[in-house]
Design a protein around this motif. Structure first.
Motif, PDB file in Angstrom:
ATOM      1  N   THR A   1      -1.475   3.104 -10.516  1.00 51.68           N
ATOM      2  CA  THR A   1      -2.836   3.370 -10.438  1.00 51.68           C
ATOM      3  C   THR A   1      -3.589   3.253  -9.313  1.00 51.68           C
ATOM      4  O   THR A   1      -3.143   2.736  -8.170  1.00 51.68           O
ATOM      5  N   ARG A   2      -4.880   3.958  -9.348  1.00 52.25           N
ATOM      6  CA  ARG A   2      -5.794   4.241  -7.626  1.00 52.25           C
ATOM      7  C   ARG A   2      -6.240   2.902  -7.768  1.00 52.25           C
ATOM      8  O   ARG A   2      -6.301   2.551  -6.562  1.00 52.25           O
ATOM      9  N   GLU A   3      -6.466   2.176  -8.829  1.00 52.41           N
ATOM     10  CA  GLU A   3      -6.835   0.400  -9.053  1.00 52.41           C
ATOM     11  C   GLU A   3      -6.050  -0.034  -8.830  1.00 52.41           C
ATOM     12  O   GLU A   3      -5.957  -1.310  -7.722  1.00 52.41           O
ATOM     13  N   MET A   4      -4.993   0.506  -8.205  1.00 52.13           N
ATOM     14  CA  MET A   4      -3.882  -0.832  -7.542  1.00 52.13           C
ATOM     15  C   MET A   4      -3.527  -0.604  -6.606  1.00 52.13           C
ATOM     16  O   MET A   4      -3.579  -1.699  -5.262  1.00 52.13           O
TER      17      MET A   4
ATOM     18  N   VAL B   1       1.031  -1.311  -0.249  1.00 56.85           N
ATOM     19  CA  VAL B   1      -0.098   0.170   0.071  1.00 56.85           C
ATOM     20  C   VAL B   1       0.803   1.286   0.145  1.00 56.85           C
ATOM     21  O   VAL B   1       1.223   2.099  -0.968  1.00 56.85           O
ATOM     22  N   ALA B   2       1.923   1.200   0.758  1.00 58.34           N
ATOM     23  CA  ALA B   2       2.646   2.364   1.245  1.00 58.34           C
ATOM     24  C   ALA B   2       3.865   2.853   0.006  1.00 58.34           C
ATOM     25  O   ALA B   2       3.808   4.380  -0.825  1.00 58.34           O
ATOM     26  N   SER B   3       3.638   1.848  -0.978  1.00 55.87           N
ATOM     27  CA  SER B   3       4.330   1.267  -2.303  1.00 55.87           C
ATOM     28  C   SER B   3       3.644   2.405  -3.297  1.00 55.87           C
ATOM     29  O   SER B   3       4.507   3.428  -4.492  1.00 55.87           O
ATOM     30  N   VAL B   4       2.242   1.919  -3.477  1.00 53.20           N
ATOM     31  CA  VAL B   4       1.609   2.340  -4.100  1.00 53.20           C
ATOM     32  C   VAL B   4       1.010   4.149  -4.123  1.00 53.20           C
ATOM     33  O   VAL B   4       1.848   4.838  -4.881  1.00 53.20           O
ATOM     34  N   VAL B   5       1.053   4.016  -2.410  1.00 53.18           N
ATOM     35  CA  VAL B   5       0.788   5.480  -2.427  1.00 53.18           C
ATOM     36  C   VAL B   5       2.762   6.488  -2.713  1.00 53.18           C
ATOM     37  O   VAL B   5       2.110   7.612  -3.577  1.00 53.18           O
ATOM     38  N   LYS B   6       3.643   6.106  -2.640  1.00 57.27           N
ATOM     39  CA  LYS B   6       4.707   7.073  -2.832  1.00 57.27           C
ATOM     40  C   LYS B   6       4.854   7.148  -4.278  1.00 57.27           C
ATOM     41  O   LYS B   6       4.799   7.918  -4.785  1.00 57.27           O
TER      42      LYS B   6
ATOM     43  N   SER C   1      -7.187  -3.714  -0.424  1.00 63.48           N
ATOM     44  CA  SER C   1      -7.819  -5.451  -0.316  1.00 63.48           C
ATOM     45  C   SER C   1      -7.263  -6.237   0.337  1.00 63.48           C
ATOM     46  O   SER C   1      -7.656  -7.152   1.243  1.00 63.48           O
ATOM     47  N   ASP C   2      -5.911  -6.385  -0.421  1.00 71.46           N
ATOM     48  CA  ASP C   2      -5.175  -7.770   0.277  1.00 71.46           C
ATOM     49  C   ASP C   2      -4.321  -7.305   2.095  1.00 71.46           C
ATOM     50  O   ASP C   2      -4.908  -8.124   1.974  1.00 71.46           O
ATOM     51  N   LEU C   3      -4.719  -6.200   2.195  1.00 76.60           N
ATOM     52  CA  LEU C   3      -4.408  -5.827   3.070  1.00 76.60           C
ATOM     53  C   LEU C   3      -5.631  -6.044   4.263  1.00 76.60           C
ATOM     54  O   LEU C   3      -4.689  -6.711   5.385  1.00 76.60           O
ATOM     55  N   LEU C   4      -6.833  -5.631   4.521  1.00 77.07           N
ATOM     56  CA  LEU C   4      -7.749  -5.853   4.460  1.00 77.07           C
ATOM     57  C   LEU C   4      -7.845  -7.296   4.953  1.00 77.07           C
ATOM     58  O   LEU C   4      -9.121  -8.530   6.228  1.00 77.07           O
ATOM     59  N   TYR C   5      -8.375  -7.907   3.534  1.00 75.90           N
ATOM     60  CA  TYR C   5      -7.838  -9.302   3.741  1.00 75.90           C
ATOM     61  C   TYR C   5      -7.413 -10.196   4.413  1.00 75.90           C
ATOM     62  O   TYR C   5      -7.704 -11.234   5.347  1.00 75.90           O
ATOM     63  N   MET C   6      -6.073  -9.464   5.210  1.00 75.64           N
ATOM     64  CA  MET C   6      -5.110 -10.437   5.516  1.00 75.64           C
ATOM     65  C   MET C   6      -5.402 -10.109   7.015  1.00 75.64           C
ATOM     66  O   MET C   6      -5.478 -10.612   8.067  1.00 75.64           O
ATOM     67  N   VAL C   7      -5.677  -8.920   7.759  1.00 75.88           N
ATOM     68  CA  VAL C   7      -6.546  -8.654   8.611  1.00 75.88           C
ATOM     69  C   VAL C   7      -7.497  -9.625   9.415  1.00 75.88           C
ATOM     70  O   VAL C   7      -7.748 -10.418  10.197  1.00 75.88           O
ATOM     71  N   PHE C   8      -8.448  -9.428   7.825  1.00 77.82           N
ATOM     72  CA  PHE C   8      -9.987 -10.485   8.633  1.00 77.82           C
ATOM     73  C   PHE C   8      -8.804 -12.200   9.394  1.00 77.82           C
ATOM     74  O   PHE C   8      -9.479 -12.460   9.956  1.00 77.82           O
ATOM     75  N   VAL C   9      -8.367 -12.216   8.219  1.00 78.50           N
ATOM     76  CA  VAL C   9      -7.845 -13.763   8.194  1.00 78.50           C
ATOM     77  C   VAL C   9      -7.413 -13.982   9.729  1.00 78.50           C
ATOM     78  O   VAL C   9      -7.157 -14.799   9.916  1.00 78.50           O
ATOM     79  N   LEU C  10      -6.270 -13.022   9.419  1.00 75.76           N
ATOM     80  CA  LEU C  10      -5.299 -13.108  11.094  1.00 75.76           C
ATOM     81  C   LEU C  10      -6.621 -13.061  12.857  1.00 75.76           C
ATOM     82  O   LEU C  10      -6.296 -13.880  13.122  1.00 75.76           O
ATOM     83  N   ALA C  11      -7.682 -12.640  11.935  1.00 75.41           N
ATOM     84  CA  ALA C  11      -8.401 -12.209  13.045  1.00 75.41           C
ATOM     85  C   ALA C  11      -9.253 -13.363  13.504  1.00 75.41           C
ATOM     86  O   ALA C  11      -9.945 -13.552  14.687  1.00 75.41           O
TER      87      ALA C  11
END
Ligand SMILES: [Mg+2]
Length: 90
Positions: free
Chosen positions: A66-69, A48-53, A75-85
């Motif tokens: 791109t904003r799509e990226m 996420v940080a890399s795309v924002v930069k 979404s990838d980040l949120l997915y892992m938050v859910f999986v960990l939870a």
């Protein structure tokens, strides 16, 4: 209209994660641990940080972001938050 709670989304992410890794774990010879999940979560945060930069012009222009990226990486980040939870309540 499909109504989904955050808890539902968490459970669906976990089911998807299990479906994939129930096949991969035997091949890999090991299972995901909470430590590896946190590491993956941090890796996704880095993406996420890399795309924002890149969007802010702080990355080489040869690989435009791109904003799509950004949406995908969030979404990838949120997915892992859910999986960990879900994994810690199994
Ligand atoms: Mg990613």
């Amino acid at each position: 209209m499909l109504s989904l709670t955050l808890r539902d989304a968490q459970h669906l992410c976990w089911k998807n994660f299990r479906k994939i890794n129930d096949k991969l774990d035997p091949v890999r010879g090991k299972k995901w641990t909470p430590f590896v999940m946190v590491t993956d979560l941090l890796e996704e945060a880095g993406e996420v940080a890399s795309v924002v930069k890149g969007l802010e012009g702080f990355k080489p222009p040869e690989k435009p972001k791109t904003r799509e990226m950004l949406a995908t990486e969030l979404s990838d980040l949120l997915y892992m938050v859910f999986v960990l939870a879900e994994s810690i309540t199994e």
